[in-house]
Scaffold this motif. Structure first.
Motif, PDB file in Angstrom:
ATOM      1  N   UNK A  86     -24.618  18.100 -77.084  1.00 50.63           N
ATOM      2  CA  UNK A  86     -24.756  18.552 -75.692  1.00 50.63           C
ATOM      3  C   UNK A  86     -24.640  17.382 -74.718  1.00 50.63           C
ATOM      4  N   UNK A 145     -25.002   6.465 -73.799  1.00 49.98           N
ATOM      5  CA  UNK A 145     -24.507   5.615 -74.886  1.00 49.98           C
ATOM      6  C   UNK A 145     -25.033   4.193 -74.698  1.00 49.98           C
ATOM      7  N   UNK A 178     -18.105  12.170 -71.666  1.00 46.90           N
ATOM      8  CA  UNK A 178     -17.761  11.451 -72.895  1.00 46.90           C
ATOM      9  C   UNK A 178     -17.831  12.310 -74.151  1.00 46.90           C
ATOM     10  N   UNK A 179     -17.959  13.606 -73.985  1.00 43.98           N
ATOM     11  CA  UNK A 179     -18.052  14.466 -75.160  1.00 43.98           C
ATOM     12  C   UNK A 179     -19.437  14.479 -75.776  1.00 43.98           C
ATOM     13  N   UNK A 180     -20.430  14.025 -75.001  1.00 41.76           N
ATOM     14  CA  UNK A 180     -21.806  14.019 -75.508  1.00 41.76           C
ATOM     15  C   UNK A 180     -22.092  12.736 -76.272  1.00 41.76           C
ATOM     16  N   UNK A 236     -27.558   1.290 -82.580  1.00 46.45           N
ATOM     17  CA  UNK A 236     -27.616   2.754 -82.480  1.00 46.45           C
ATOM     18  C   UNK A 236     -26.975   3.255 -81.193  1.00 46.45           C
ATOM     19  N   UNK A 237     -26.944   2.436 -80.157  1.00 47.82           N
ATOM     20  CA  UNK A 237     -26.344   2.791 -78.858  1.00 47.82           C
ATOM     21  C   UNK A 237     -26.906   4.097 -78.308  1.00 47.82           C
ATOM     22  N   UNK A 254     -23.460  10.424 -79.115  1.00 44.39           N
ATOM     23  CA  UNK A 254     -23.403  10.648 -80.570  1.00 44.39           C
ATOM     24  C   UNK A 254     -24.640  11.398 -81.091  1.00 44.39           C
ATOM     25  N   UNK A 255     -24.463  12.648 -81.535  1.00 43.95           N
ATOM     26  CA  UNK A 255     -25.621  13.390 -82.037  1.00 43.95           C
ATOM     27  C   UNK A 255     -26.129  12.836 -83.370  1.00 43.95           C
ATOM     28  N   UNK A 256     -25.254  12.178 -84.122  1.00 45.69           N
ATOM     29  CA  UNK A 256     -25.681  11.603 -85.403  1.00 45.69           C
ATOM     30  C   UNK A 256     -26.727  10.512 -85.200  1.00 45.69           C
ATOM     31  N   UNK A 257     -26.428   9.563 -84.311  1.00 39.55           N
ATOM     32  CA  UNK A 257     -27.402   8.486 -84.121  1.00 39.55           C
ATOM     33  C   UNK A 257     -28.644   8.985 -83.386  1.00 39.55           C
ATOM     34  N   UNK A 308     -25.312  17.074 -86.278  1.00 35.82           N
ATOM     35  CA  UNK A 308     -25.017  15.635 -86.185  1.00 35.82           C
ATOM     36  C   UNK A 308     -23.524  15.352 -86.093  1.00 35.82           C
ATOM     37  N   UNK A 309     -22.691  16.262 -86.622  1.00 33.97           N
ATOM     38  CA  UNK A 309     -21.260  15.954 -86.684  1.00 33.97           C
ATOM     39  C   UNK A 309     -20.408  16.778 -85.723  1.00 33.97           C
ATOM     40  N   UNK A 310     -20.998  17.699 -84.988  1.00 35.33           N
ATOM     41  CA  UNK A 310     -20.244  18.394 -83.934  1.00 35.33           C
ATOM     42  C   UNK A 310     -20.382  17.626 -82.621  1.00 35.33           C
ATOM     43  N   UNK A 311     -19.648  18.077 -81.600  1.00 33.40           N
ATOM     44  CA  UNK A 311     -19.905  17.555 -80.272  1.00 33.40           C
ATOM     45  C   UNK A 311     -21.364  17.823 -79.925  1.00 33.40           C
TER      46      UNK A 311
END
Lengths: 395, 395
Positions: free
Chosen positions: B60, B91, B261-263, B240-241, B265-268, B55-58
């Motif tokens: 995919x 996003x 965009x760096x992927x 949540x986007x 957001x894996x958290x959301x 959830x907190x890394x970049x």
């Protein structure tokens, strides 16, 4: 069949997506050290509890007011003169690069980048159909005198001036170089004189292991030519996808008009704010800086031990070592062999926008190693594998 | 001073950012009903605990594999033939519109939209320098026979064919119309025949209050011309986007190359997955559907009571009523008066891309009211205020 209908800009992009490393030791990507990913549970609980109606609705186009204020304060504490209205919150810093391109460039325009430059930015620039003026770096950063000559030469040839200057000022990715103060002043002076916007990308600035911090370009700018790109990726966690662009308000306002994404995620913005307000950021920064300093030392020692042919300048912060191999080395080919040997690294050519023939000759002698992501054991073993791959190519 | 250097595309955008409503009763924006925003705390706790390293890394580039699978399953359950590799996580859905424009269009190209159309999409399309072929709607949705004639006419004039067709198929925003099955079949057939990609935007599809669901365009497409745009904004929460585009894999792969965009957001993404896996989605959907059905009934009754001059078709789902005022009404002016009277609404002209003169005459007789965001008391009072503003303009 529809592929025939794809826009020209999509054809600019031929490079396959970058592999994530798999089970190999990963020195390739700027991932955070997994052991230092912060515990954001309490911050998220507050965001989803007390702030639920803010965190789960559409957020304001320019970012949460509290977030813009937090960013402005962060930048003021760093010597820049920024108010919340100067800040546009983005979906990560790369989104900021994209919006910057959309605001200032048309297809076929030219921009200034260092050689080498941030390799993930290159395909973004290419996707907007941009060409490059590449400027070499020395130990003080991008060579501003060279840039001045290049601008003069373009003018003489009747070419359009570049639309902006993109530069990583602190612990440059990949070269690790931090611009000297006088070089920073020279760059801002040149940009002001020529009225060329500067995009200052400095994600690693707060990850300084030693030495003196230099003033940001933004703090040296009194003419409104510098835009600062920021992110929480390196100071908190990449997965949050919160970045920003700060610059002169009328232009930030226009940039916001191009940001048609329904507002950057208010939930993760609120998590960032609550983590910081709760006192989490300062000790976290101390911890990650120590971790990366230790990782750098470990990797520098391993490179010196295993790869005595290689030269490198020791960066005072950031994520990366930039290795320089002896003449005749092809680091792109070496990266492939290293991958087969179980370590992922990135060969030099990926870091050059690649249009200046004079720079092309040397680029395959460089290689970037990220020391951010691996454990000490992995650092030792990964450098050993890289050295073995290098050694096998010399015999 | 730098403003002179701004790209042409920034000049396409003159419209000020939309106001958030302030203390007025808000019928203007597609905000979720605050009382139905879900409790995502448990999902976030799992995302930030057990899944912290993900959830907190970049994340995919194409989205978390689990997320792509979840979306593919959702779409397969809805009759479409989609595999995870066909899905690009974005996003939010508007980001999907942007990537679609980047993939398929060049500045100066033309696209097909309905008249009226989703008003937030219009500035996105304009920011890419696109022109419009506007096609009217009747009770069965966008008039495909009219579109066929327009395409034929363009061909006869030697004009380029439009680059894509954008359409909201279910509970159209703003008109509330749901396309009939035969009209859907006709649209897919025409797009297939002409090889024009279709972007099917259907955020409200699962918010059906009554009546029979029609097959999605995507489920009717066997030729690979339909791209489905999705979002969790209306089924979970806008903040949540998380959105997506699903389409033929080779084109989705190219679209992913433009997504720098760096992927997402894996958290959301993980929060969405955990909320759904934890059984939260189904009861939540039942609750929001009931809330919006009640709100619609309340608002329809209020409009009939307070605004007897106005006609409207009752939508079977979604967020909006589309009011039609008597000849001579200027709903743009009325919206301003209503705002002064304490209720925010959006006048008709905002919903028309605005290039077809024949459509211009009528557009200021329409007005969109969102019934999603207000309480029953606010609905009664807001419609009363609107009626007072309307009445005062007739006397």
């Amino acid at each position: 069949m529809l592929e025939a209908t794809v826009a020209r800009r999509a054809a600019h992009l031929a490079r396959p997506a970058h592999a994530d490393g798999g089970s190999a030791i990963s020195f390739d990507s700027g991932y955070a050290f997994p052991g230092t990913l912060p515990d954001l549970s309490a911050a998220a609980e507050r965001a989803l509890g007390a702030y639920r109606r803010e965190a789960l609705q559409y957020g304001p186009r320019f970012g949460l007011p509290d977030m813009r204020e937090w960013i402005a304060t962060l930048m003021c504490d760093d010597g820049a003169n920024v108010v919340p209205g100067d800040v546009l919150v983005t979906n990560g810093a790369k989104h900021g690069i994209e919006l910057f391109c959309r605001l200032f460039t048309e297809e076929g325009d030219t921009i200034v980048v260092s050689a080498p430059t941030y390799f993930t930015a290159i395909p973004i620039f290419r996707s907007f159909g941009l060409g490059f003026v590449e400027v070499a770096q020395d130990g003080e950063g991008i060579e501003v005198d060279t840039l001045r000559q290049q601008l003069h030469e373009r003018e003489r040839q009747g070419l359009e001036p570049p639309k902006f200057i993109y530069n990583v000022t602190d612990f440059h990715n990949p070269s690790g170089i931090t611009m000297s103060r006088r070089r920073r002043e020279a760059l801002v002076a040149l940009a002001t004189e020529r009225q060329i916007p500067v995009l200052e990308d400095s994600p690693y600035r707060k990850l300084r292991f030693e030495g003196q911090q230099e003033p940001s370009l933004k703090s040296l700018d009194s003419a409104g030519v510098v835009f600062a790109l920021g992110t929480v990726s390196k100071i908190m966690a990449p997965g949050l996808r919160i970045g920003w662009v700060a610059g002169p308000r009328p232009l930030i306002a226009r940039m916001g008009q191009l940001k048609s994404d329904g507002g950057t995620c208010p939930l993760t913005q609120r998590v960032v704010l609550e983590f910081s307000k709760g006192g989490g950021l300062v000790p976290h920064l101390r911890r990650v800086t120590q971790t990366y300093a230790d990782n750098r030392d470990r990797m520098v020692a391993a490179v010196r031990r295993e790869l005595p042919d290689v030269t490198l300048a020791i960066p005072q912060g950031g994520y990366y070592l930039w290795l320089h191999f002896p003449a005749g080395t092809d680091t792109d080919a070496l990266a492939e062999r290293a991958h087969d040997a179980g370590v992922s690294v990135i060969g030099g050519s990926a870091f050059f926008a690649g249009e200046s023939v004079c720079l092309l000759r040397d680029q395959r002698r460089y290689m970037r190693l990220a020391f951010s992501h691996a454990t000490h054991v992995e650092i030792d073993e990964g450098v050993r594998r890289l050295a073995a791959a290098y050694g096998s190519s010399r015999t």
